[in-house]
Design a protein around this motif. Structure first.
Motif, PDB file in Angstrom:
ATOM      1  N   GLN A   1      29.202  38.971 -25.327  1.00 34.38           N
ATOM      2  CA  GLN A   1      28.530  37.937 -24.714  1.00 34.38           C
ATOM      3  C   GLN A   1      28.912  36.857 -24.896  1.00 34.38           C
ATOM      4  O   GLN A   1      29.406  36.094 -25.942  1.00 34.38           O
ATOM      5  CB  GLN A   1      26.900  38.087 -25.106  1.00 34.38           C
ATOM      6  N   GLN A   2      29.261  35.859 -23.964  1.00 36.64           N
ATOM      7  CA  GLN A   2      29.858  34.514 -24.195  1.00 36.64           C
ATOM      8  C   GLN A   2      28.631  33.485 -23.071  1.00 36.64           C
ATOM      9  O   GLN A   2      28.984  33.718 -21.835  1.00 36.64           O
ATOM     10  CB  GLN A   2      31.354  34.345 -23.757  1.00 36.64           C
ATOM     11  N   GLY A   3      27.899  32.909 -23.756  1.00 35.53           N
ATOM     12  CA  GLY A   3      26.909  32.139 -23.048  1.00 35.53           C
ATOM     13  C   GLY A   3      25.972  33.108 -22.386  1.00 35.53           C
ATOM     14  O   GLY A   3      25.416  33.990 -22.874  1.00 35.53           O
ATOM     15  N   GLU A   4      25.825  32.928 -20.765  1.00 35.69           N
ATOM     16  CA  GLU A   4      25.063  33.793 -19.985  1.00 35.69           C
ATOM     17  C   GLU A   4      25.751  34.809 -19.326  1.00 35.69           C
ATOM     18  O   GLU A   4      25.260  35.635 -18.624  1.00 35.69           O
ATOM     19  CB  GLU A   4      24.168  33.114 -19.225  1.00 35.69           C
ATOM     20  N   GLN A   5      27.069  35.105 -19.917  1.00 35.36           N
ATOM     21  CA  GLN A   5      27.817  36.119 -19.156  1.00 35.36           C
ATOM     22  C   GLN A   5      27.995  37.061 -20.369  1.00 35.36           C
ATOM     23  O   GLN A   5      28.434  37.017 -21.391  1.00 35.36           O
ATOM     24  CB  GLN A   5      29.048  35.366 -18.824  1.00 35.36           C
ATOM     25  N   PHE A   6      27.986  38.379 -19.550  1.00 30.91           N
ATOM     26  CA  PHE A   6      28.356  39.880 -20.535  1.00 30.91           C
ATOM     27  C   PHE A   6      29.929  40.142 -19.959  1.00 30.91           C
ATOM     28  O   PHE A   6      30.148  40.216 -18.757  1.00 30.91           O
ATOM     29  CB  PHE A   6      27.454  40.641 -20.382  1.00 30.91           C
ATOM     30  N   TYR A   7      30.582  40.862 -21.052  1.00 32.12           N
ATOM     31  CA  TYR A   7      31.938  41.181 -20.602  1.00 32.12           C
ATOM     32  C   TYR A   7      32.052  42.676 -21.291  1.00 32.12           C
ATOM     33  O   TYR A   7      31.726  42.949 -22.556  1.00 32.12           O
ATOM     34  CB  TYR A   7      32.950  40.277 -21.214  1.00 32.12           C
ATOM     35  N   LEU A   8      32.830  43.426 -20.402  1.00 28.41           N
ATOM     36  CA  LEU A   8      33.310  44.841 -20.913  1.00 28.41           C
ATOM     37  C   LEU A   8      34.937  44.818 -20.922  1.00 28.41           C
ATOM     38  O   LEU A   8      35.410  44.363 -20.103  1.00 28.41           O
ATOM     39  CB  LEU A   8      32.795  45.898 -20.017  1.00 28.41           C
ATOM     40  N   VAL A   9      35.264  45.226 -21.857  1.00 30.04           N
ATOM     41  CA  VAL A   9      36.942  45.179 -22.046  1.00 30.04           C
ATOM     42  C   VAL A   9      37.384  46.853 -22.049  1.00 30.04           C
ATOM     43  O   VAL A   9      37.031  47.523 -22.947  1.00 30.04           O
ATOM     44  CB  VAL A   9      37.344  44.611 -23.114  1.00 30.04           C
ATOM     45  N   HIS A  10      37.965  47.028 -21.092  1.00 31.81           N
ATOM     46  CA  HIS A  10      38.473  48.375 -20.961  1.00 31.81           C
ATOM     47  C   HIS A  10      39.980  48.502 -21.072  1.00 31.81           C
ATOM     48  O   HIS A  10      40.706  47.446 -20.777  1.00 31.81           O
ATOM     49  CB  HIS A  10      38.266  48.966 -19.516  1.00 31.81           C
ATOM     50  N   SER A  11      40.591  49.630 -21.411  1.00 28.12           N
ATOM     51  CA  SER A  11      41.997  49.923 -21.568  1.00 28.12           C
ATOM     52  C   SER A  11      42.692  49.697 -20.334  1.00 28.12           C
ATOM     53  O   SER A  11      41.882  50.213 -19.386  1.00 28.12           O
ATOM     54  CB  SER A  11      42.214  51.126 -22.311  1.00 28.12           C
TER      55      SER A  11
END
Length: 323
Positions: free
Chosen positions: A85-95
């Protein structure tokens, strides 16, 4: 623009792959990785920014991450490499899967053979069985979400619509159902999915449509449908084995209660589907039965020939004496 930006002090954004109401998808480079540094990053930003909404988003995000980690244990499903999570944003990291999507092999009036389609169904359903065993519905199975991995030619299932799922759950929790976004793609979505009531059987419908696309060369959204039932009219486009046709008709039945309920059930039916009931090269039981029948016919013919010769040589000989 985020191009060139480094997220989480690790992922450098290279290009935008897609964007929508629920978030954005980027191709990025993991600058900390020693090999296979390319990855796919999905960004989600909640519409509501109040503390309660953000806590809800964080909870839903963590739950989705847990599911994706379990599914990623299969080497036929895109692996979740990380999340943050960075600030109010959420992130998924896929191959990042190097290869071409299945859509490159379909269309342009290309028609696959029945045997090729059966093999395709078998491979996709085997992957989907892993998903359904976890009671997870993919909700967006389509050619572009199935990648043929360049390294070994295996099919890989990607993009579980995680961001849209979180978005919908947030909207429903806040009572803003008008903001709910149907997950799926036109032509591959069955009626219940359009009504945002997906079932495991909804994925079966999508797989069936891919198979029909491969057989006919016609995109699912271009196939005619009955107005009253929404039944796909595809049989008149091509001559196809009746067993396979019946299996596909059940897979794409508009009523999910009449479809195969899961990938396991569909896979079991597929294993029992014999194209034309033709004798297979190493089907020993059928081969023995055929040879036995031939032997019986030849034996009977030889017996009749001997009987006929004996009667001609000695007309006074009775049938009982000959036997």
């Amino acid at each position: 623009m985020m191009i060139g930006t480094t997220l989480n002090k690790r992922y450098r954004i290279q290009s935008l792959l897609g964007s929508g109401r629920c978030g954005k998808t980027y191709l990025a480079q993991d600058i900390q990785a020693t090999k296979d540094s390319l990855c796919v990053i999905k960004q989600f930003e909640p519409l509501a920014k109040d503390p309660l909404s953000l806590r809800k988003a964080k909870y839903l995000f963590a739950r989705e991450v847990k599911v994706l980690k379990i599914l990623g244990r299969s080497d036929r499903i895109s692996d979740l490499l990380g999340h943050f999570q960075q600030g109010e944003q959420f992130y998924l990291v896929h191959s990042y899967i190097e290869g071409e999507d299945l859509g490159q092999e379909l269309g342009s009036n290309k028609r696959w053979t029945e045997s090729q389609v059966v093999a395709l169904l078998r491979e996709i359903l085997a992957i989907l069985e892993v998903v359904h065993n976890e009671r997870v519905i993919h909700q967006d199975i389509k050619p572009s979400n199935i990648i043929r991995r360049k390294s070994d030619g295996s099919l890989i299932l990607v993009d579980f619509g995680s961001i849209k799922k979180i978005y919908n759950q947030m909207a429903n929790a806040e009572g803003k159902t008008s903001l709910t976004v149907p997950i799926g793609t036109k032509g591959y979505m069955p009626p219940e999915q359009k009504s945002i009531k997906p079932q495991l059987a909804s994925d079966i419908y999508a797989v069936g449509m891919i198979a029909i696309y491969a057989l006919t060369g016609v995109k699912p959204e271009d196939l005619p449908r009955k107005q009253d039932t929404d039944t796909v009219q595809w049989r008149n486009l091509i001559q196809v084995d009746e067993n396979l046709a019946q299996l596909l008709d059940k897979m794409v039945c508009p009523d999910f209660r009449q479809r195969y309920s899961s990938a396991s059930e569909a896979l079991m039916a597929l294993r029992g589907c014999k194209l034309g009931g033709k004798l297979k090269l190493f089907d020993y039981s059928s081969l023995i039965a055929v040879l036995t029948l031939i032997a019986a016919i030849l034996g009977g013919s030889y017996h009749y020939h001997q009987l006929n010769n004996s009667v001609e040589e000695n007309p006074n000989t009775s049938y009982q004496q000959l036997n």
